[in-house]
Design a protein around this motif. Structure first.
Motif, PDB file in Angstrom:
ATOM      1  N   ALA A 195       0.830  -1.205   0.000  1.00 43.02           N
ATOM      2  CA  ALA A 195       0.000   0.000   0.000  1.00 43.02           C
ATOM      3  C   ALA A 195       0.869   1.261   0.000  1.00 43.02           C
ATOM      4  O   ALA A 195       0.554   2.245  -0.681  1.00 43.02           O
ATOM      5  N   LEU A 196       1.969   1.250   0.741  1.00 40.22           N
ATOM      6  CA  LEU A 196       2.858   2.401   0.761  1.00 40.22           C
ATOM      7  C   LEU A 196       3.519   2.628  -0.593  1.00 40.22           C
ATOM      8  O   LEU A 196       3.722   3.772  -1.014  1.00 40.22           O
ATOM      9  N   THR A 197       3.855   1.535  -1.276  1.00 36.01           N
ATOM     10  CA  THR A 197       4.459   1.682  -2.604  1.00 36.01           C
ATOM     11  C   THR A 197       3.472   2.316  -3.583  1.00 36.01           C
ATOM     12  O   THR A 197       3.824   3.232  -4.338  1.00 36.01           O
ATOM     13  N   VAL A 198       2.232   1.834  -3.586  1.00 36.62           N
ATOM     14  CA  VAL A 198       1.220   2.407  -4.474  1.00 36.62           C
ATOM     15  C   VAL A 198       0.973   3.872  -4.113  1.00 36.62           C
ATOM     16  O   VAL A 198       0.897   4.750  -4.999  1.00 36.62           O
ATOM     17  N   ALA A 199       0.845   4.165  -2.814  1.00 34.20           N
ATOM     18  CA  ALA A 199       0.611   5.540  -2.379  1.00 34.20           C
ATOM     19  C   ALA A 199       1.776   6.436  -2.775  1.00 34.20           C
ATOM     20  O   ALA A 199       1.575   7.599  -3.177  1.00 34.20           O
ATOM     21  N   ARG A 200       2.968   5.917  -2.695  1.00 32.04           N
ATOM     22  CA  ARG A 200       4.158   6.697  -3.060  1.00 32.04           C
ATOM     23  C   ARG A 200       4.116   7.125  -4.515  1.00 32.04           C
ATOM     24  O   ARG A 200       4.376   8.288  -4.840  1.00 32.04           O
ATOM     25  N   TRP A 201       3.793   6.190  -5.407  1.00 30.87           N
ATOM     26  CA  TRP A 201       3.752   6.527  -6.828  1.00 30.87           C
ATOM     27  C   TRP A 201       2.594   7.480  -7.157  1.00 30.87           C
ATOM     28  O   TRP A 201       2.716   8.374  -7.988  1.00 30.87           O
ATOM     29  N   ILE A 202       1.454   7.279  -6.489  1.00 33.47           N
ATOM     30  CA  ILE A 202       0.313   8.177  -6.712  1.00 33.47           C
ATOM     31  C   ILE A 202       0.660   9.591  -6.256  1.00 33.47           C
ATOM     32  O   ILE A 202       0.392  10.581  -6.957  1.00 33.47           O
ATOM     33  N   LEU A 203       1.271   9.714  -5.087  1.00 31.87           N
ATOM     34  CA  LEU A 203       1.630  11.026  -4.553  1.00 31.87           C
ATOM     35  C   LEU A 203       2.722  11.682  -5.387  1.00 31.87           C
ATOM     36  O   LEU A 203       2.757  12.918  -5.502  1.00 31.87           O
ATOM     37  N   LEU A 204       3.603  10.886  -5.974  1.00 25.37           N
ATOM     38  CA  LEU A 204       4.600  11.450  -6.880  1.00 25.37           C
ATOM     39  C   LEU A 204       3.923  12.094  -8.088  1.00 25.37           C
ATOM     40  O   LEU A 204       4.264  13.216  -8.488  1.00 25.37           O
ATOM     41  N   GLY A 205       2.947  11.382  -8.667  1.00 19.42           N
ATOM     42  CA  GLY A 205       2.205  11.947  -9.792  1.00 19.42           C
ATOM     43  C   GLY A 205       1.412  13.180  -9.400  1.00 19.42           C
ATOM     44  O   GLY A 205       1.377  14.172 -10.139  1.00 19.42           O
ATOM     45  N   LEU A 206       0.785  13.155  -8.221  1.00 18.28           N
ATOM     46  CA  LEU A 206       0.027  14.320  -7.758  1.00 18.28           C
ATOM     47  C   LEU A 206       0.932  15.517  -7.498  1.00 18.28           C
ATOM     48  O   LEU A 206       0.530  16.671  -7.708  1.00 18.28           O
ATOM     49  N   SER A 207       2.146  15.250  -7.053  1.00 17.88           N
ATOM     50  CA  SER A 207       3.094  16.343  -6.832  1.00 17.88           C
ATOM     51  C   SER A 207       3.453  17.022  -8.146  1.00 17.88           C
ATOM     52  O   SER A 207       3.564  18.255  -8.222  1.00 17.88           O
ATOM     53  N   LEU A 208       3.642  16.221  -9.186  1.00 20.13           N
ATOM     54  CA  LEU A 208       3.928  16.802 -10.499  1.00 20.13           C
ATOM     55  C   LEU A 208       2.749  17.639 -10.994  1.00 20.13           C
ATOM     56  O   LEU A 208       2.933  18.731 -11.545  1.00 20.13           O
ATOM     57  N   VAL A 209       1.547  17.116 -10.794  1.00 18.23           N
ATOM     58  CA  VAL A 209       0.352  17.867 -11.195  1.00 18.23           C
ATOM     59  C   VAL A 209       0.247  19.158 -10.390  1.00 18.23           C
ATOM     60  O   VAL A 209      -0.111  20.222 -10.932  1.00 18.23           O
ATOM     61  N   ALA A 210       0.552  19.097  -9.103  1.00 19.85           N
ATOM     62  CA  ALA A 210       0.459  20.282  -8.252  1.00 19.85           C
ATOM     63  C   ALA A 210       1.401  21.376  -8.727  1.00 19.85           C
ATOM     64  O   ALA A 210       1.049  22.562  -8.719  1.00 19.85           O
ATOM     65  N   SER A 211       2.608  21.003  -9.147  1.00 21.33           N
ATOM     66  CA  SER A 211       3.550  22.009  -9.635  1.00 21.33           C
ATOM     67  C   SER A 211       3.055  22.637 -10.930  1.00 21.33           C
ATOM     68  O   SER A 211       3.219  23.844 -11.151  1.00 21.33           O
ATOM     69  N   VAL A 212       2.444  21.837 -11.799  1.00 17.82           N
ATOM     70  CA  VAL A 212       1.895  22.375 -13.049  1.00 17.82           C
ATOM     71  C   VAL A 212       0.757  23.342 -12.755  1.00 17.82           C
ATOM     72  O   VAL A 212       0.661  24.427 -13.351  1.00 17.82           O
ATOM     73  N   VAL A 213      -0.125  22.969 -11.823  1.00 12.89           N
ATOM     74  CA  VAL A 213      -1.239  23.845 -11.441  1.00 12.89           C
ATOM     75  C   VAL A 213      -0.702  25.151 -10.852  1.00 12.89           C
ATOM     76  O   VAL A 213      -1.209  26.244 -11.154  1.00 12.89           O
ATOM     77  N   ALA A 214       0.331  25.061 -10.019  1.00  9.08           N
ATOM     78  CA  ALA A 214       0.888  26.265  -9.394  1.00  9.08           C
ATOM     79  C   ALA A 214       1.454  27.213 -10.441  1.00  9.08           C
ATOM     80  O   ALA A 214       1.222  28.427 -10.388  1.00  9.08           O
ATOM     81  N   VAL A 215       2.190  26.682 -11.397  1.00  8.44           N
ATOM     82  CA  VAL A 215       2.775  27.534 -12.435  1.00  8.44           C
ATOM     83  C   VAL A 215       1.689  28.101 -13.348  1.00  8.44           C
ATOM     84  O   VAL A 215       1.730  29.273 -13.738  1.00  8.44           O
ATOM     85  N   PHE A 216       0.695  27.279 -13.683  1.00 12.48           N
ATOM     86  CA  PHE A 216      -0.348  27.711 -14.604  1.00 12.48           C
ATOM     87  C   PHE A 216      -1.214  28.811 -14.012  1.00 12.48           C
ATOM     88  O   PHE A 216      -1.648  29.726 -14.713  1.00 12.48           O
ATOM     89  N   THR A 217      -1.474  28.730 -12.715  1.00 11.34           N
ATOM     90  CA  THR A 217      -2.346  29.710 -12.057  1.00 11.34           C
ATOM     91  C   THR A 217      -1.561  30.846 -11.419  1.00 11.34           C
ATOM     92  O   THR A 217      -2.091  31.581 -10.588  1.00 11.34           O
TER      93      THR A 217
END
Length: 214
Positions: free
Chosen positions: A177-199
């Motif tokens: 579960a931690l491995t899956v959560a780690r990869w999901i949170l990595l992807g969400l972090s990338l999305v968060a940076s894109v949202v921050a720059v875009f807005t």
């Protein structure tokens, strides 16, 4: 003898009494008259991104791939994006000797620790520099912060489950579960940076935009 300002004004007009533009007496002090050195956070961000990419390549594509050769070709748990079950961990325990397990534990304590920490600090800096609204900033901060926690916890969980005297279903489920959560949170972090720059400039008052340009 030189004439006074009053004498020059009487002979040549009122403008003769004032210093000419560019003369030693016509100095002006104001903002922006001289070069001002200031640090560039962008250089720190670039260095952090480059270091993060290198650590990702080194950890996931190089070191973990080499360790799989010591486990009869079985993939290391860290690299399995969609997780794994108790059977995969049991196979790894049977295929990896004490030396191979020690190497994996060493990787978790070095590159496996540096990567999430460098990634987390870099992405927090990207989001912090790009997001002006406090509420949105903290919402976006949550993804890289949780990623760091999940990644470091995953390292400990994998070492414990592979090195334990007995493999239990609960320990295997936690590590997966931690491995899956780690990869999901990595992807969400990338999305968060894109949202921050875009807005970054969307919906911001003109005075704040002018301050950024100044």
């Amino acid at each position: 003898m030189g004439k006074t300002a009053a004498q020059r004004a009487a002979k040549h007009g009122p403008s003769a009494g004032s210093p000419r533009t560019g003369s030693p007496g016509a100095t002006e002090a104001g903002p922006g008259t001289g070069p001002q050195g200031k640090s560039s956070p962008g250089l720190i961000v670039i260095a952090g991104v480059v270091t993060t990419l290198f650590l990702f390549w080194y950890l996931h594509l190089m070191v973990l791939g080499q360790l799989s050769q010591l486990a009869d070709g079985l993939a290391m748990p860290d690299s399995l994006v969609f997780g794994y079950g108790q059977d995969h961990l049991a196979a790894l325990r049977a295929a990896m000797d004490a030396d191979a397990l020690g190497r994996l534990s060493y990787v978790h304590k070095t590159a496996g620790t540096l990567f999430p920490l460098v990634f987390g600090m870099t992405w927090l800096l990207i989001i912090g520099l790009s997001t002006q609204r406090r509420t949105l900033r903290w919402v976006l901060f949550s993804a890289p912060i949780l990623f760091v926690v999940a990644d470091l916890w995953e390292n400990i969980a994998i070492d414990n489950v592979l090195g334990a005297a007995e493999l239990t279903g609960g320990d295997a489920a936690l590590a997966g579960a931690l491995t899956v959560a780690r990869w999901i949170l990595l992807g969400l972090s990338l999305v968060a940076s894109v949202v921050a720059v875009f807005t970054r400039r969307v919906g911001r008052p003109p005075e704040l935009v002018a301050q950024d340009k100044g």
